[in-house]
Every structure is written in C-alpha cells, then in structure tokens.
Design an enzyme around this catalytic site. Structure first.
Site, mmCIF file in Angstrom:
data_model
loop_
_atom_site.group_PDB
_atom_site.id
_atom_site.type_symbol
_atom_site.label_atom_id
_atom_site.label_comp_id
_atom_site.label_asym_id
_atom_site.label_seq_id
_atom_site.Cartn_x
_atom_site.Cartn_y
_atom_site.Cartn_z
ATOM 1 N N GLU A 24 -6.679 -4.111 10.177
ATOM 2 C CA GLU A 24 -6.297 -2.784 10.651
ATOM 3 C C GLU A 24 -4.799 -2.547 10.526
ATOM 4 O O GLU A 24 -4.352 -1.448 10.204
ATOM 5 C CB GLU A 24 -6.749 -2.636 12.113
ATOM 6 C CG GLU A 24 -6.414 -1.331 12.779
ATOM 7 C CD GLU A 24 -7.031 -0.132 12.079
ATOM 8 O OE1 GLU A 24 -6.339 0.448 11.227
ATOM 9 O OE2 GLU A 24 -8.195 0.216 12.358
ATOM 10 N N VAL B 57 -2.259 -0.815 7.514
ATOM 11 C CA VAL B 57 -1.829 0.579 7.362
ATOM 12 C C VAL B 57 -1.543 1.138 8.760
ATOM 13 O O VAL B 57 -2.409 1.110 9.626
ATOM 14 C CB VAL B 57 -2.931 1.428 6.685
ATOM 15 C CG1 VAL B 57 -2.460 2.873 6.538
ATOM 16 C CG2 VAL B 57 -3.315 0.839 5.343
ATOM 17 N N ALA C 241 0.385 0.043 11.223
ATOM 18 C CA ALA C 241 0.528 -0.942 12.314
ATOM 19 C C ALA C 241 -0.661 -0.864 13.272
ATOM 20 O O ALA C 241 -1.789 -1.077 12.851
ATOM 21 C CB ALA C 241 1.859 -0.764 13.028
ATOM 22 N N LYS D 207 -0.368 0.676 0.808
ATOM 23 C CA LYS D 207 -1.131 1.248 1.921
ATOM 24 C C LYS D 207 -2.126 2.305 1.439
ATOM 25 O O LYS D 207 -3.291 2.290 1.858
ATOM 26 C CB LYS D 207 -0.176 1.856 2.946
ATOM 27 C CG LYS D 207 0.615 0.793 3.705
ATOM 28 C CD LYS D 207 1.643 1.411 4.618
ATOM 29 C CE LYS D 207 2.430 0.345 5.356
ATOM 30 N NZ LYS D 207 3.595 0.890 6.041
#
Ligand code: ADP
Ligand code: ASP
Ligand code: MG
Length: 814
Positions: A605, A608, A610, A681
């Site tokens: 998770e 992208v 944080a 990302k």
C-alpha cells in the site's frame, strides 16, 4: 498405599534427589509409599552407547564408563554424609566392576544381543534405586530397597519384554503383605525372565513398572513425577502456549501418550485402568502445581484434549492397478511387516483399493522396502504393483479427545488450519471410534502445525504475527515505535499479537525467537551478528513460524529481488519499497501469482501515497467489478513541496536544497525531479487497474533543462539548477500570468500514462494542494462525473510507517 514414580530428570542430580526425598517424606507422613525410580537422567542412553562402542571394538567405551562412574560417585558424595559414605561408595564400585566385566566381555566377543544390552542398561536403575534408598536412610526415613526383578516376570523378548501378569501380581501382593517399612524403593524398567535373566520393559518403562505395582497392590493412587506440570495440551517444548490438562480420561491419556506425549509410557495405563485407580502427573520441580488427573471419565468438556505428534516417521505406499478388487494384498503386506517386527503407526487405504499407505518408524524404512519388494516381486515384475514408495522424515500429528465423535466439523477445522498455513498433508487417518484424527506431514512443518492447531483449538484465538523487519532507518524505526505502543491494544481488541522476531540495518541482523524487546533493540542490534541476507532467509525458513511476514523498509533493489524467495516459502511480504512492483511486468505478475499460490499476502500500500489507502481502494473497486477510465494524481510529496515553495523570493535551486535538508526528497534529488519516482507510482496504479504496462511506456515530458538531465552527480545537478535560474523562473512566471499554480501531475487515460509539470487553474481540485500532500482522482464506471478522491499527507516516515502497519494488521485480520 500410594505409588510414586520419579523419572530420569527428577533423579538426575543430588539437588533433584533432595527434592524427591522431600516429596516422598511428605507423602509418607500420611500413608505407606512405594517409590519407583528411573535411572539418573541420561544414564540409560549412556549405558546403551557404551555397550555399542564395546561391541564395535572401540576402546572409547572405557571413557564412557568412566563418565557413568563419575556421575554416580558424585551423587553419592553429595547425598550421603561423609561418615557413611565409604560403604555406599564401596557397594556402587562393586556394581561398577560387574558392569565393567560385562562390557569387557562384549568388547572381546564383539557381540551385543538384546539380552546383554538389557543386562547392561539394568545397572542404571540398580544404581539409582540403591543410592536413593541409602540417601533416605541417612535422613532417618523408614525405608527398604527391593529389586523389582524379584517381583516382575516377563517373557524372553529382551529389550521390550511382555509381562507375565499372573506370577507377577502374585509375587507383588505377597511382598507387600509382609513388607513393614513405610517406604519401599524399587528400580523401574527392569524385570526378569523365568530363568532369572535380566529383561527390560522397553524405553520409558519405569512408568509401566509403577503401574504394574499400583494395580497389583491395589494402591489408592499412582503419581507420576516428572519435569513438566502434567500432561499438556501439546508438548510444551514445542508449543509455548500449551498448558496442563486438568483432567483427562484413561482412553484419552492412552491415545495422547501413544501418539508421542511421552510423559507416560503408553502401556502404563492398562493395568490401572482395569482397576480404575486414578493417576496423577506431577512436577518434581513445582510440586504445588495441580498437574493432570487421569480418571475413567474426564470432567473436561472440551471435545479435544490435546495435540500430539510422533517424529521420525516414514511413509510407505504400495500402489498399483493390480491391487483393485483382489483380496489378500493387505494381508500379505501386514504379514510381511509383522514378521520383521515392524510397528505400524498409521494406515490409510483409498476406497478404490488402488493404494495402501502406512506410516512406520524411520529406522525400519530400509528393512520394509526390502521385505515388501521381495514379497511382491512377482506382481512388480508383472507391473501389477509398483515397487514400494518410501518417503522418510515425516511426522504424524494427531488431535485427541473422547468427545470428538459428537462434534461435527473438527476434522474440517484441523485440515483447513493446516492448509491455510501451507502445511502439506500427506495422509489422513481417523479411527471409527473418533478418539483421534491423525495426519502425516513433513518433519519440517511439525512446530508450525502444532502451534497453529493449538491456537485454533485451545487458545483464545489470539493470532500471532511474526515479523522479520529489514531496515530500521527513518521508516523502520517509526514502524517499531508504532508497533510498540499498539501491541497491547491489538491483543485486547483485535486478538492479534505482533512479535518482531528479527530486525536488520545495513550491517547487522538481530534474531530473538521470543520476540525482540521493542524498548531496547538499538544496542542488541549493534552487538548482533553481521548481516547476511542468505542466512537471514535460511533462519526464517528454519524457524518456520506461522504467519511469518517479511517487512521491507528499504529502497534497495537487492532486497526487492528477494520477495519471490519468501513468498515461495509462504512468508508474507509487506513493503514500502517500490522497486519490485515497478520492475518489469513479468516480475510483478510472478510475485502476485506466488502470493496466491502459496497463500502468502504480498502488500505494498505504501508504494503510492505513503499511508493513504490508494492501492487498497483501487483493488476494492476492481474486485467489485468497477473499471478505471482515468486517473489523475499528484503523487510526489517532494515535488509538491518544491513547487509550493518556489516563488519570487526563493529560487528553484534554494527550494530544492531546502527540501533536501528537510528530508522531503530522496538523498539523490534527481529521482524525484526527473519524475522517475512518480512514473513508478502511476505505473503501479496502472497495473493495479489491470493494464500491462512497463516503465518505458510512460511518457515523461521533463521540465528540467537538458544540462540538468545530463548531470553526472548530485553536485553537478545542483549546480545546473543554480545556473538555469532563468529557465525555472520562466516556467513559474508563465504559470503566474495564467493565474495558475504548478503541480507535478501523473495521468492515466485510455491505457496511456504520462507524468508532467502542469499549470493548474484555480477551479481544479489540485489547485489548493498543500505542503507535501498527495491527491488521486479515480474516474471509473461508477464514478464517471464526480471522481472518487483520496487526499492527504502523502510523504514522511510517520505516515509511511503507519501504512506499513496497516498492511501488517490486514494480514492479521485475514
Ligand atoms: P521422565 O524422565 O520423567 O519419565 P519423560 O522425558 O519420559 O520424563 O517425559 C516428560 C517429557 O514429555 C516432557 O519433558 C515433555 O518434553 C514430553 N512431552 C511430550 N508431549 C507432552 C505433553 N503433551 N505434555 C507434557 N509433556 C510432554
Ligand atoms: N531409564 C529407562 C529409560 O530411559 C526407563 C525410564 O526412565 O522410564 O528409558
Ligand atoms: Mg518417561
């Protein structure tokens, strides 16, 4: 009368024997006591090894004999007051001489029959019972010593003799009728044949001795004193959470001990069962604890009483189309095994009769192969059956309980628990009585299987997560802090126990099987062994813990390349490192495939945004049948910070420098400013949306001048930013004239992805994006007009750590 039996560990040293004497003394205040003792812990094995060495003509046997001598003499010196020592030492030495003579005989003729071995091992119990009786006499206890060989008679099946109960019971009754002392000491394990030769009752047989005496003499109770506080729900040496069973039935105890719970030797219960005399298992080192009471019917309502296992099992399979419908195959198979005295622990046969699968001891594997292939030589030649398949190093694991038959779903729960933890089941057997369900599994899985089953059937369903954390820098140390402060909450509220089993930095690795103390890990890590990622992997696999999670807090390419090796071993991977998911598509796909195949979560998770729930949201949309039409996003906290602070007063160069100082960029700012980080990302989001894209497919219209793009070092790069002030100012001024703000935007549209610096007008959701925030707009089938928006702090160690933590908890909740 009470019968008390003390095992090898209870009488292993003078210190322990003191404890035994105190227990006996206290019991003897109220009634007559018969004490059955084992050899001093480890002595039976030593005696057997000595015999084998002598037989192999190895002079080293004398050294071993010396060890045996030393151990006993030491105990005498420590137990018996000096004034009385010499006569006891004298007797022990005389016995030692006898033993030495026998061993010398074995050495000379190079032969060690079971009969001679019995003679040799019998000294263990003869020494211990003599020394303990003398020690008690010296404490002024009313005690006598009786040699069990004069009471228990057996056949001539040396090393595992069968008791002749008629003569035995009669002799025991006669003895106790005329015995007058308060305490009688008896050596366990040993007996004699009709001819007066020494025999033994099989390993662990002192329990049996005690049971035979108890039943014959009609004692009120049999107390088995050992080194654990009763019969546990599982072997406490393997399962830390195991606990003593308060009350258990004879049948259950028999099943448990038969299947490996060696607290009591399997045949022990038979003689006392017939007379319904209670047995209690007690701990010599913790006498005040209740222990386990074994009676005819147990008051315990739990359908499952315990989980046991037997190691060193070999699975043999006889298979072939020629077996179908033809009677006699199994008979021939079992006859052959029984002729060779091969003990069968478990049998399963497919209803098609195509194969029979049997578990036997590893030691018998070669013998079994030989005799069965010989027995079926004709059928093998005719290809009606295949040569015997032999698979060593397995184990049997069994659930035991009288009441299982009236409860549905237990076997289902057992197998799904094992399956979820990737324990492969090779064979299954459930007796019609349903007192036990057993499965054959690989030896390496025993610890994990016992622990997961124990947690399923006995623990308050607290799920244990075992973390192996790579990298304890900014993000890693924040993660450890967060786990520390949340540990108790998770146990109380989510029933999840998070344990950190290992941590590493770039130089060292620290392991602690009990879980690392999160109040104090810095110094232990500094003093730990050198980092070796191969060894790290090996250790994790060897530990073979359930719910193992490999946590990668680095940005390191080498670490990212290891994920597959972990997933393949059913170790989950949680990572904030973007490299794996943005590497080539086939690698990304392979990791996902392994994760499914090995039931090992792979969560990223934090790749992208944080801690923002971007990937999870996207996954849920896709899983529920939605389709992504377009994604627009600002995904770089670093670039957002830079363009939010870039104005007439602060030159571009100054701002980038400042961002670096404040930790908003990577140490190498080119990774951020070139757009590579954002490309990775958007690539991950594209892939999660179902697109097969590579990094090269993403368009990158860089806002950097050519000189900056060509810079070879960080320093060069920074210099070009200074020199190109006009270039950057022009970009800024143009945006200002258009009444726009600059944002670094990632877009995915129609299967095409691009990253670029954009002028954003005041009415756009990106316009007011503050600080290092991130924002993502998902336009999907369901969110066509108004996008689904996720916005918030998208960079920084704290939020990244909390994103990792959320992934870890996701695994716990699963
Ligand atoms: P002793 O020397 O007293 O006869 P044993 O070594 O024969 O003792 O038996 C005690 C040991 O049995 C324990 O130390 C433990 O390791 C083992 N054991 C295996 N399964 C169980 C169980 N379910 N409960 C208790 N102990 C068990
Ligand atoms: N001393 C024997 C053994 O080690 C018997 C016993 O301890 O029960 O097997
Ligand atoms: Mg024992």
């Amino acid at each position: 009368m009470k019968v008390l039996k003390f095992g090898g560990s209870s009488v292993a040293s003078s210190e322990n024997i003191h404890k035994v004497i105190n227990i006996v003394k206290q019991r003897a205040e109220k009634s007559k006591v018969t004490v059955v003792v084992s050899a001093l812990g480890g002595i039976t094995n030593l005696l057997l090894e000595t015999g084998e060495l002598a037989c192999a003509n190895n002079k080293f046997y004398k050294e071993k004999l010396k060890d045996i001598e030393e151990r006993h003499l030491k105990v005498v010196r420590e137990l018996i007051p000096i004034s009385n020592q010499s006569s006891v030492l004298g007797t022990v030495k005389k016995m030692l001489n006898k033993l030495e003579n026998i061993l010398e005989g074995v050495f000379l003729i190079n032969e060690l029959s079971n009969k001679t071995a019995d003679k040799i091992v019998s000294f263990g119990e003869l020494f211990s019972s003599y020394i303990i009786s003398e020690a008690m006499k010296n404490k002024d206890l009313d005690v006598s010593l009786k040699n069990t060989q004069e009471l228990i008679f057996t056949d001539e099946n040396f090393s595992n003799a069968a008791v002749k109960f008629k003569e035995t019971n009669k002799e025991i009754r006669n003895f106790f009728k005329q015995n007058e002392t308060k305490i009688v000491i008896l050596p366990g394990f040993i007996a004699s044949t009709k001819k007066g030769e020494t025999s033994t009752l099989g390993r662990g047989g002192s329990d049996y001795t005690a049971a035979i005496i108890t039943a014959a003499a009609n004692a009120e109770i049999l107390e088995i004193w050992t080194d654990v506080s009763g019969m546990y729900t599982a072997n406490p040496k393997f399962v830390r959470q195991a606990f003593p069973i308060k009350n258990i039935s004879y049948q259950e105890a028999m099943e448990l001990s038969h299947f490996g719970a060696k607290v009591i030797y399997p045949p022990t219960i038979q003689p006392v069962l017939e007379k319904e005399i209670p047995i209690v298992i007690k701990n010599t080192f913790n006498p005040e604890e209740d222990g386990t009471l074994i009676t005819k019917i147990s008051s315990n309502k739990n359908p499952i009483k315990g989980i046991t296992h037997i190691e060193n099992m070999t699975l043999i399979t006889l298979e072939g189309s020629g077996m179908i419908g033809i009677p006699g195959f199994s008979k021939r198979l079992f006859d052959a095994l029984s002729q060779e005295k091969i003990n069968v622990s478990l049998i399963t046969q497919a209803s098609s009769e195509h194969s029979i699968c049997i578990a036997i001891d590893n030691i018998d594997a070669e013998k079994a192969k030989l005799i069965i292939d010989t027995e079926f030589v004709y059928e093998i030649e005719q290809r009606k059956v295949k040569p015997l398949l032999v698979e060593k190093n397995n184990a049997i694991i069994a659930l035991v309980g009288d009441r299982m038959k009236s409860h549905q779903g237990i076997s289902g729960k057992m197998f799904s628990t094992l399956g979820k933890n990737n324990v492969n089941i090779r064979a299954i057997a459930q007796g019609a009585s349903e007192k036990n369900i057993s499965a054959v599994i690989a030896h390496k899985d025993v610890k994990k299987a016992l622990n997961t089953l124990h947690s399923t059937f006995f623990e308050n369903q607290i799920k244990q997560l075992n973390l192996f954390v790579v990298g304890v820098g900014n993000v890693g140390s924040k993660l450890l802090d967060q786990i520390k402060s949340q540990q108790q909450y998770l146990i109380d509220n989510l029933k999840i126990q998070v344990r950190i089993i290992a941590i590493t930095n770039s130089r060292k690795m620290l392991f602690n099987e009990d879980g690392i103390d999160l109040n104090n890990w810095n110094t232990p890590l500094e003093n730990a062994e050198s980092l070796n990622m191969d060894l790290f992997h090996t250790k994790i696999i060897e530990l073979n813990y359930r719910n193992s999670i490999f946590v990668d807090n680095t940005a390191n390419e080498n670490i990212a390349s290891l994920y597959a090796d972990y997933l393949k071993e059913s170790v989950a991977v949680v990572t904030c490192n973007k490299i794996a998911c943005s590497s080539n598509y086939s690698n990304y796909l392979n990791l996902k495939k392994l994760s499914r195949e090995y039931n090992a979560p792979f969560l990223y998770e934090t790749n992208v945004g944080a801690g923002l729930p971007i990937i999870d949201t996207l996954k849920n949309l896709i899983a529920s049948g939605d389709k992504v039409i377009e994604i627009q996003a600002v995904l770089s906290g670093s670039l957002n910070f830079i363009f939010n602070n870039f104005n007439a007063e602060n030159s571009f160069y100054e701002v980038v420098k400042q961002a670096g100082i404040e930790g908003f960029t990577e140490p190498d700012p080119r990774i951020d400013l070139s757009g590579v980080d954002v490309m990775r990302k958007i690539l991950i989001l594209a892939r999660e949306s179902g697109l097969k894209l590579e990094l090269d497919d993403i368009k990158n219209n860089s806002f950097l001048p050519k000189t900056s793009l060509d810079a070879n070092s960080v320093e060069d790069f920074m210099n070009t930013l200074k020199k190109e002030t006009t270039h950057f100012n022009k970009i800024r001024e143009k945006a200002a004239t258009n009444n726009c703000r600059l944002k670094y935007v990632a877009q995915l549209n129609n299967g095409n992805a691009k990253v670029s610096l954009e002028e954003i007008a005041p009415n756009h959701p990106f316009y007011n994006l503050e600080g290092s925030d991130n924002i993502v707009l998902f336009f999907t089938d369901r969110y066509r007009q108004q996008p689904l928006i996720i916005k918030g702090a998208g960079a920084g160690a704290d939020v990244t750590a909390s994103g990792l933590f959320a992934d870890i908890i996701r695994i716990g909740n699963n």
